[in-house]
Structures are given as structure tokens and as C-alpha cells.
Design an enzyme around this catalytic site. Structure first.
Site, PDB file in Angstrom:
ATOM      1  N   ASN A  46       0.833  -1.219   0.000  1.00  0.00           N
ATOM      2  CA  ASN A  46       0.000   0.000   0.000  1.00  0.00           C
ATOM      3  C   ASN A  46       0.863   1.263   0.000  1.00  0.00           C
ATOM      4  O   ASN A  46       0.338   2.364   0.133  1.00  0.00           O
ATOM      5  CB  ASN A  46      -0.971   0.007   1.191  1.00  0.00           C
ATOM      6  CG  ASN A  46      -0.253   0.146   2.523  1.00  0.00           C
ATOM      7  OD1 ASN A  46       0.973   0.038   2.600  1.00  0.00           O
ATOM      8  ND2 ASN A  46      -1.020   0.384   3.593  1.00  0.00           N
ATOM      9  N   THR A 159      10.133 -11.396  14.605  1.00  0.00           N
ATOM     10  CA  THR A 159      11.276 -10.675  15.167  1.00  0.00           C
ATOM     11  C   THR A 159      11.854 -11.409  16.377  1.00  0.00           C
ATOM     12  O   THR A 159      11.120 -12.078  17.117  1.00  0.00           O
ATOM     13  CB  THR A 159      10.845  -9.254  15.588  1.00  0.00           C
ATOM     14  OG1 THR A 159      11.930  -8.624  16.248  1.00  0.00           O
ATOM     15  CG2 THR A 159       9.660  -9.248  16.541  1.00  0.00           C
ATOM     16  N   SER A 201       8.158  -3.159  22.900  1.00  0.00           N
ATOM     17  CA  SER A 201       7.536  -1.963  22.299  1.00  0.00           C
ATOM     18  C   SER A 201       6.170  -2.385  21.791  1.00  0.00           C
ATOM     19  O   SER A 201       5.884  -3.590  21.695  1.00  0.00           O
ATOM     20  CB  SER A 201       8.378  -1.439  21.124  1.00  0.00           C
ATOM     21  OG  SER A 201       8.287  -2.344  20.025  1.00  0.00           O
ATOM     22  N   TYR A 203       5.231  -2.105  18.746  1.00  0.00           N
ATOM     23  CA  TYR A 203       5.535  -2.862  17.510  1.00  0.00           C
ATOM     24  C   TYR A 203       5.849  -4.329  17.832  1.00  0.00           C
ATOM     25  O   TYR A 203       5.272  -5.248  17.236  1.00  0.00           O
ATOM     26  CB  TYR A 203       6.714  -2.229  16.756  1.00  0.00           C
ATOM     27  CG  TYR A 203       7.443  -3.238  15.914  1.00  0.00           C
ATOM     28  CD1 TYR A 203       6.855  -3.756  14.760  1.00  0.00           C
ATOM     29  CD2 TYR A 203       8.692  -3.751  16.310  1.00  0.00           C
ATOM     30  CE1 TYR A 203       7.493  -4.741  14.012  1.00  0.00           C
ATOM     31  CE2 TYR A 203       9.335  -4.727  15.565  1.00  0.00           C
ATOM     32  CZ  TYR A 203       8.726  -5.218  14.422  1.00  0.00           C
ATOM     33  OH  TYR A 203       9.354  -6.199  13.697  1.00  0.00           O
ATOM     34  N   HIS A 204       6.780  -4.541  18.775  1.00  0.00           N
ATOM     35  CA  HIS A 204       7.154  -5.932  19.084  1.00  0.00           C
ATOM     36  C   HIS A 204       5.952  -6.706  19.636  1.00  0.00           C
ATOM     37  O   HIS A 204       5.829  -7.913  19.422  1.00  0.00           O
ATOM     38  CB  HIS A 204       8.325  -5.964  20.081  1.00  0.00           C
ATOM     39  CG  HIS A 204       9.657  -5.585  19.474  1.00  0.00           C
ATOM     40  ND1 HIS A 204      10.216  -4.341  19.646  1.00  0.00           N
ATOM     41  CD2 HIS A 204      10.511  -6.272  18.696  1.00  0.00           C
ATOM     42  CE1 HIS A 204      11.384  -4.294  18.989  1.00  0.00           C
ATOM     43  NE2 HIS A 204      11.588  -5.452  18.409  1.00  0.00           N
ATOM     44  N   LYS A 207       3.945  -8.390  17.027  1.00  0.00           N
ATOM     45  CA  LYS A 207       4.546  -9.631  16.506  1.00  0.00           C
ATOM     46  C   LYS A 207       4.235 -10.809  17.425  1.00  0.00           C
ATOM     47  O   LYS A 207       4.155 -11.952  16.968  1.00  0.00           O
ATOM     48  CB  LYS A 207       6.060  -9.456  16.364  1.00  0.00           C
ATOM     49  CG  LYS A 207       6.455  -8.436  15.319  1.00  0.00           C
ATOM     50  CD  LYS A 207       6.233  -8.975  13.921  1.00  0.00           C
ATOM     51  CE  LYS A 207       6.689  -7.986  12.870  1.00  0.00           C
ATOM     52  NZ  LYS A 207       6.560  -8.455  11.506  1.00  0.00           N
ATOM     53  N   ASN A 262      23.203   0.317  10.610  1.00  0.00           N
ATOM     54  CA  ASN A 262      23.175   1.210   9.443  1.00  0.00           C
ATOM     55  C   ASN A 262      23.252   2.664   9.878  1.00  0.00           C
ATOM     56  O   ASN A 262      23.874   3.498   9.215  1.00  0.00           O
ATOM     57  CB  ASN A 262      21.907   0.965   8.614  1.00  0.00           C
ATOM     58  CG  ASN A 262      22.093  -0.219   7.655  1.00  0.00           C
ATOM     59  OD1 ASN A 262      23.090  -0.932   7.729  1.00  0.00           O
ATOM     60  ND2 ASN A 262      21.147  -0.413   6.771  1.00  0.00           N
ATOM     61  N   ARG A 263      22.629   2.985  11.020  1.00  0.00           N
ATOM     62  CA  ARG A 263      22.736   4.364  11.522  1.00  0.00           C
ATOM     63  C   ARG A 263      24.200   4.700  11.833  1.00  0.00           C
ATOM     64  O   ARG A 263      24.710   5.741  11.425  1.00  0.00           O
ATOM     65  CB  ARG A 263      21.884   4.527  12.795  1.00  0.00           C
ATOM     66  CG  ARG A 263      20.454   4.913  12.505  1.00  0.00           C
ATOM     67  CD  ARG A 263      19.553   4.778  13.712  1.00  0.00           C
ATOM     68  NE  ARG A 263      19.838   5.674  14.845  1.00  0.00           N
ATOM     69  CZ  ARG A 263      19.599   6.978  14.863  1.00  0.00           C
ATOM     70  NH1 ARG A 263      19.122   7.570  13.794  1.00  0.00           N
ATOM     71  NH2 ARG A 263      19.831   7.689  15.960  1.00  0.00           N
TER      72      ARG A 263
END
Ligand code: NAD
Ligand code: USQ
Length: 425
Positions: A46, A159, A201, A203-204, A207, A262-263
Site C-alpha cells: 500500500n 522478530t 515496544s 511494535y514488538h 509480533k 546502518n545508523r
């Protein structure tokens, strides 16, 4: 005769795969990998992640192209078409079912969730959005697979955070199921249970709810499901995305979506201090994006039997503390390491040992941090550093109200100068 045999093998191999969230950081390189390997791939997305870029005023560091340009470029390079549907799996369940019936996939790979822990903690709205999007999306998908009547293998990206990063010191985290002994009238009985959930969190938490939905639909409808408990992904390019600039993968570096390694690599490239939260003693599991796509191919190629329980893999290749990562990046780049007040509510330090035998036994040869790839990511970050919005680097989401009032995202210590000082975790 020989030719016919070869042709039959090819026909047999051309599995149809539907990739949900195929425009994202993990989904895009997976779509190209599977398409390149002879699978017939279709994508549903989306494009919400691109809208969130607008909301956060921060785009991918790499200049990703529109989904249309990406797919046209891939068709020109590979000769393979990837059909695309702009569809919200959380809000358009009928259209999702229709797409499944039309494409008749043998496997669906489900990446289509809001995946940033800091974004999920930003405000009450972001908490609601993350739960509504992720939990409804997964349930809509499971219900649609049942409704379609098709025998589809669902591969989901879960995760490591469902386990809570090692609650019991010295115990290795098993792949999904924990063997337990329960005292009964007849003595001690042994059984396996889903490893207790311990999310850190909103988010977690979604999952961990996904896990229960998988457990139920597998038990009730015999759905074939593989749940991949993946660690933090790092890196950018895969062999397929590196074939043309218009295929480049996204690179998130902001305080919400940028993942830690990556940060750090990007911060090193632009001369920003490495943003270690709290003590840096948090241990996390990591995997390179190249191994992510390999693991997903292995999972697609090894579906569980029709009557098997949910198959769970730990999709990780190595574990490091955040301080160790910062030191590694500082060593190759000369970057300064700084400690910041931790915007999250998490243990200041933890041990994390993870079982990961299943992918190894299927032939995964893991990419590790010491193989020159750190430098490759710094190079990518160097090339595109002009696109960086410096103001978006420091974290802007806090886990609790007290932290919101307390913290201004400032550095608390530079460990390069005073390593012994104790800071809040
Ligand atoms: P991403 O945000 O880059 O990609 C997710 C994609 O899904 C986006 O393109 C988004 O537009 C799409 N999407 C979201 N909600 C949707 C919906 N309702 N309908 C249709 N499309 C929708 O994230 P990613 O890094 O590629 O992560 C993919 C999956 O892998 C996530 O489920 C995440 O939880 C999991 N994962 C990621 C990491 C990581 O470090 N990136 C680590 C472990 C697990
Ligand atoms: N951290 C820092 N400095 C930073 C960014 C992060 O010290 O600049 C620390 C965090 O406090 C945390 C750790 O690094 O302790 C990992 O943070 P992260 O943002 O790299 O990863 P996380 O929020 O856990 O989420 C990412 C993905 C998510 C996936 C998860 C896998 O965004 O989709 O599920 O990694 S895991 O961490 O194994 O649960």
C-alpha cells in the site's frame, strides 16, 4: 527426451509467490531474488512506508525510485515481469482475497507491517495505527487463505524481540518452542510450549500477537506457516538490487526507522558522533540483508508438512552489544562515539545467546560483520550523504511520558574520553 525432462523441471520450479510489503527494505530485494531464481513473483504493497517518509520529513538516504520505475527496470534487465497491486491488507480484505484467488500462489511472504519500534511509541495515534495495521493485516491474510481454499505456505517475518533478548542468563533462546516439564498427578510430563513472549515496544507486541494468530489458524485450519524470528537487519544492497541504480534498496537512517548498525555506518560517513543509547550494553542479534533474502528463499523451498505445527526459525547470524558495534565502526572510520540518554525502556545490558541451527542445516553460509561489508555500507552512505537530513538523526520518540518530559535527546557522555563514567541505561 533430455530436453523435455529439463523443461518439466523448470515448470515444476516456477512456483508462484505473492510478496506482501514487496516495496520495503526487506521485501524489495526478496522479490528480485526470488524472481531472479525462477519463481513467478507478484507484489502487494500500500506504499504506506513511502507516506511515512513524508510524515517524518525524511526519505531513504539512497534515492529509491517509484515502484513503477523499479519494476520496469527489472523487467528490462531480467526479462521478468512482476505484477504489482496497490492494496492495503489491513483495510481491504475482500481485495486481498480476490488477489489470492487470481494469483493462486503456492507461497505468500508477509512483510506488510509497520516495523519500527520507535515509530510505534511516538504517540497514542502511532500505537493505535501499528496495532490496527499489523494485527488486522495478519488476521485478514490468514482468514483469506482459509477462505480461498488453496494450499498456501505462509512465510512471515517475525522478530527476535518476541523473546525479549534473553531473560534467563546462560540459557540459549530456542527456535520458537521451549521444552518444559509440568508436574501432574502422574508425575512430571514433558511438553513444548511457545517460548514466553516478552515484547519491548508496541511494535514488538504486535509480533507476539501474530504468533498467537498463527498458532490458532494452524491448529484450527491446518494452515502451513513458517514464522521467521529475525534479528536487526543491516546492509543495503543485494546482488540483484546492485544491478542498476533504479533498483537500489532503501536505506533508513533517521531516529525512528534507521536500525542501529546502518545508523552508525551512515553517521560515520557524515562525521556525526555514533549515537549509543544508554550504556551500550544491550546485546542484539544481527543479519545482513543478503542473508535475509537467502533465508526467505530457503524457507519458501522447505515448507512444513501439511499437518505440522507452525515452523519457527531464528533468522540471525551473529550477536553483538551496541558498544561493540560502535567500536567496530569507529575503528574503520575514526568516528567519535557518544552516549545519549536512552529514549527506550529496555535493560541497560543483557546477554543474548540464540539457537540458529535450522538455517545452517539448510545450507546458509552466513555473512558476518568482518567481511568488508561494513566498508561497503559506509561507501553507499558517503555517496548519498548530501541527501541526509541532519535534524532527523537524533531520536524523537520516547517510550514513556516521563522520558518525554525529561529528555532533550542530548548526549550524556563521550566514552572516547571517559569510559568509566556510569550513565543511565
Ligand atoms: P519496511 O517498512 O521497509 O517494509 C514494509 C512494507 O510493507 C512497506 O513497503 C509498506 O508500505 C508495506 N506495508 C505496511 N503495511 C501494509 C499494509 N497494511 N498493506 C500493504 N502493505 C503494507 O520494513 P522492512 O524493514 O522491510 O521489514 C519487513 C518485515 O520484516 C516487517 O514485518 C518487520 O517486522 C520484519 N523485520 C524487519 C527487520 C529490519 O531490521 N528491517 C528485522 C526483523 C524483522
Ligand atoms: N540503538 C542505539 N543507538 C541508535 C539506535 C538504536 O543504541 O542510534 C539501540 C537501541 O536502544 C536498541 C538496539 O540499538 O537497544 C537496537 O535498536 P534498532 O533500532 O536497531 O532495532 P529495533 O528497534 O529492535 O528494531 C529493528 C527493526 C524491527 C525488528 C528488530 C529485530 O526495526 O523491525 O523487528 O530490529 S530485534 O531487535 O531482534 O527484535
Amino acid at each position: 527426451m533430455q530436453q523435455i525432462k529439463i523443461l518439466m523441471v523448470e515448470v515444476e520450479m516456477a512456483k508462484r509467490i505473492l510478496i506482501l510489503g514487496g516495496d520495503g527494505f526487506c521485501g524489495w530485494p526478496t522479490a528480485l531474488r526470488l524472481s531472479g531464481q525462477g519463481f513467478e513473483v507478484a507484489i502487494i504493497d500500500n506504499l504506506s512506508r513511502r507516506n511515512i517518509d513524508n510524515e517524518l520529513c525524511c526519505e531513504s538516504l539512497t534515492p529509491i525510485q517509484s515502484i513503477r520505475t523499479r519494476l520496469q527496470t527489472w523487467a528490462e534487465i531480467s526479462g521478468k515481469e512482476i505484477p504489482f497491486s496497490h492494496l492495503d491488507i489491513a483495510r481491504q480484505p475482500e481485495q486481498l482475497l480476490a488477489s489470492i484467488k487470481t494469483w493462486q500462489p503456492e507461497a505468500i511472504v508477509h512483510f506488510a507491517e509497520q516495523r519500527a519500534a520507535p515509530y510505534s511509541m511516538k504517540s497514542a495515534w502511532h500505537k493505535r495505527y501499528t496495532v490496527d495495521n499489523n494485527v488486522s493485516g495478519t488476521n485478514n491474510l490468514l482468514a483469506a487463505i482459509v477462505e480461498s481454499g488453496l494450499d498456501i505456505h505462509l512465510v512471515h517475518l517475525g522478530t527476535m524481540g518476541v523473546y525479549g533478548y534473553g531473560r534467563v542468563d546462560g540459557a540459549s533462546i530456542p527456535e520458537g518452542y521451549l521444552p518444559v516439564k509440568i508436574e501432574t498427578e502422574m508425575g512430571w510430563q514433558e511438553t513444548d510450549i511457545l517460548h514466553p513472549a516478552d515484547p519491548g515496544s508496541v511494535y514488538h507486541t504486535t509480533k507476539t500477537i501474530d504468533q498467537l494468530l498463527f498458532y490458532f489458524y494452524n491448529k484450527n485450519d491446518n494452515l502451513r506457516i513458517t514464522d521467521l524470528h529475525q534479528g536487526v537487519v543491516w546492509g543495503t544492497q543485494t546482488p540483484e538490487t546492485a544491478q542498476h541504480p533504479a533498483l537500489i534498496n532503501r536505506f533508513d537512517y533517521d531516529g525512528d526507522y534507521g536500525t542501529v548498525l546502518n545508523r552508525f555506518l551512515m553517521q560515520a560517513a557524515i562525521g556525526h558522533p555514533l549515537t549509543v543509547y544508554g550504556s551500550g550494553g544491550q546485546t542484539r542479534a544481527f543479519i545482513h540483508i543478503r542473508d535475509t533474502v537467502r533465508c526467505i528463499q530457503l524457507a519458501v523451498e522447505h515448507p512444513p508438512a501439511a499437518d505440522a505445527r507452525v515452523e519457527i526459525f531464528n533468522q540471525v547470524t551473529e550477536t553483538w552489544t551496541i558498544a561493540e558495534l560502535a567500536e567496530k565502526v569507529a575503528r574503520i572510520s575514526g568516528a567519535e562515539i557518544r552516549r545519549y540518554q536512552n529514549p527506550r525502556k529496555e535493560a541497560a545490558q543483557n546477554k543474548l545467546v540464540v539457537d540458529r541451527d535450522k538455517f545452517m542445516s539448510l545450507g546458509l553460509n552466513p555473512t558476518t560483520l568482518d567481511q568488508g561489508l561494513l566498508g561497503e555500507v559506509v561507501e553507499i552512505a558517503q555517496r548519498y550523504k548530501e541527501r541526509c537530513v541532519i535534524e532527523r538523526i537524533l531520536p524523537s520518540s520516547r517510550w514513556t511520558k516521563a522520558q518525554q518530559l525529561d529528555s532533550d535527546g542530548q548526549a550524556v557522555e563521550n566514552p572516547n574520553h571517559s569510559r568509566s563514567k556510569n550513565v543511565a541505561g
